[in-house]
Design a protein around this motif. Structure first.
Motif, PDB file in Angstrom:
ATOM      1  N   SER A 239      -3.554  -0.401  -4.742  1.00 18.13           N
ATOM      2  CA  SER A 239      -3.557  -0.388  -6.100  1.00 18.13           C
ATOM      3  C   SER A 239      -3.667  -1.958  -6.613  1.00 18.13           C
TER       4      SER A 239
ATOM      5  N   PHE B 268     -14.924   3.399   2.687  1.00 15.49           N
ATOM      6  CA  PHE B 268     -13.769   3.683   1.886  1.00 15.49           C
ATOM      7  C   PHE B 268     -14.064   3.998   0.385  1.00 15.49           C
ATOM      8  N   TYR B 269     -13.339   4.573  -0.190  1.00 15.03           N
ATOM      9  CA  TYR B 269     -13.534   4.876  -1.555  1.00 15.03           C
ATOM     10  C   TYR B 269     -12.894   3.895  -2.407  1.00 15.03           C
TER      11      TYR B 269
ATOM     12  N   VAL C 204      -3.811   3.969   0.405  1.00 10.54           N
ATOM     13  CA  VAL C 204      -4.023   3.402  -1.010  1.00 10.54           C
ATOM     14  C   VAL C 204      -3.586   2.122  -1.221  1.00 10.54           C
TER      15      VAL C 204
ATOM     16  N   TRP D 143      -9.121   3.198  -1.165  1.00 10.58           N
ATOM     17  CA  TRP D 143      -8.739   4.183  -0.169  1.00 10.58           C
ATOM     18  C   TRP D 143      -9.391   4.207   0.990  1.00 10.58           C
ATOM     19  N   TYR D 144      -8.250   4.364   2.130  1.00 13.42           N
ATOM     20  CA  TYR D 144      -9.170   4.448   3.481  1.00 13.42           C
ATOM     21  C   TYR D 144      -8.273   5.881   3.840  1.00 13.42           C
TER      22      TYR D 144
ATOM     23  N   GLU E 276      -7.976   1.254  -7.443  1.00 10.00           N
ATOM     24  CA  GLU E 276      -7.430   1.575  -6.135  1.00 10.00           C
ATOM     25  C   GLU E 276      -8.762   1.622  -5.361  1.00 10.00           C
TER      26      GLU E 276
ATOM     27  N   ARG F 172      -0.668   8.779   0.825  1.00  9.50           N
ATOM     28  CA  ARG F 172      -0.509   9.775  -0.148  1.00  9.50           C
ATOM     29  C   ARG F 172      -1.250  11.129   0.731  1.00  9.50           C
TER      30      ARG F 172
ATOM     31  N   ILE G 124      -4.265   9.719   2.848  1.00  6.65           N
ATOM     32  CA  ILE G 124      -5.074   8.638   2.546  1.00  6.65           C
ATOM     33  C   ILE G 124      -4.330   7.333   2.216  1.00  6.65           C
TER      34      ILE G 124
ATOM     35  N   THR H  84     -14.373   8.209  -8.704  1.00  5.36           N
ATOM     36  CA  THR H  84     -14.438   7.392  -7.068  1.00  5.36           C
ATOM     37  C   THR H  84     -15.752   7.113  -6.817  1.00  5.36           C
TER      38      THR H  84
ATOM     39  N   TYR I 191       1.058  -1.156   0.094  1.00  2.15           N
ATOM     40  CA  TYR I 191      -0.012   0.053   0.069  1.00  2.15           C
ATOM     41  C   TYR I 191       0.758   1.354  -0.277  1.00  2.15           C
TER      42      TYR I 191
ATOM     43  N   TYR J 130      -3.254  14.312  -0.105  1.00  5.30           N
ATOM     44  CA  TYR J 130      -4.327  15.075  -1.081  1.00  5.30           C
ATOM     45  C   TYR J 130      -4.425  16.352  -0.504  1.00  5.30           C
TER      46      TYR J 130
END
Length: 158
Positions: free
Chosen positions: A102, A135-136, A100, A154-155, A152, A7, A98, A56, A4, A9
């Motif tokens: 992938s 999550f996203y 991530v 995302w949390y 991906e 990141r 976040i 998303t 993981y 943003y």
């Protein structure tokens, strides 16, 4: 970490639609088209806007509402045209750290959920604090792209 990444943003505007009471797959379809019509000119300025990625989808535990979003291109961040569809809205997401994960292939709601669970398990095992109740999903490819697809989950870090 190899499985993981973390990141950062910055604050940014997204155009979104919440679809209620549908399966995630159907919500993604409906939400995508509402947002696609917005970028094709269904907005107050009747302005065409470039398609951006990722697309998303906010998935909340035990909730049948899904928020589908497109990133507003940088040149429109200051004043994105207002949607004319009452189901579509501009939101500002605050800056966030976040986590991530992938993965490739064609992502289904089941595959996204599976990858989110893997990421959650890894984060828990490493003692990372994150918002576990949502999550996203993030998709980067058109449905016509067959190879080297990028998806991906995302949390958000606490």
């Amino acid at each position: 970490a190899k499985d993981y990444e973390l990141r950062q943003y910055e604050t940014a505007k997204w155009v979104s639609a919440v679809i209620r009471g549908e399966t995630q797959k159907e919500a993604m379809r409906q939400g995508f088209w509402k947002l696609f019509h917005y970028i094709q000119g269904k907005n107050e300025k009747e302005m065409k806007i470039d398609m951006t990625v990722p697309v998303t989808c906010l998935v909340k535990s035990g909730c049948a509402d899904f928020k589908i979003s497109f990133f507003v291109p940088f040149e429109h961040q200051d004043s994105p045209p207002q949607p004319t569809d009452s189901d579509v809205f501009i939101e500002e997401r605050k800056a966030a750290a976040i986590f991530v994960r992938s993965f490739g292939g064609f992502a289904s709601p089941e595959k996204y959920a599976e990858e989110a669970e893997v990421l959650a398990r890894i984060l828990r095992n490493r003692g990372q604090q994150f918002h576990e109740d949502f999550f996203y999903t993030a998709g980067y490819d058109s449905p016509f792209k067959l190879f080297n697809r990028h998806n991906e989950v995302w949390y958000f870090k606490k």
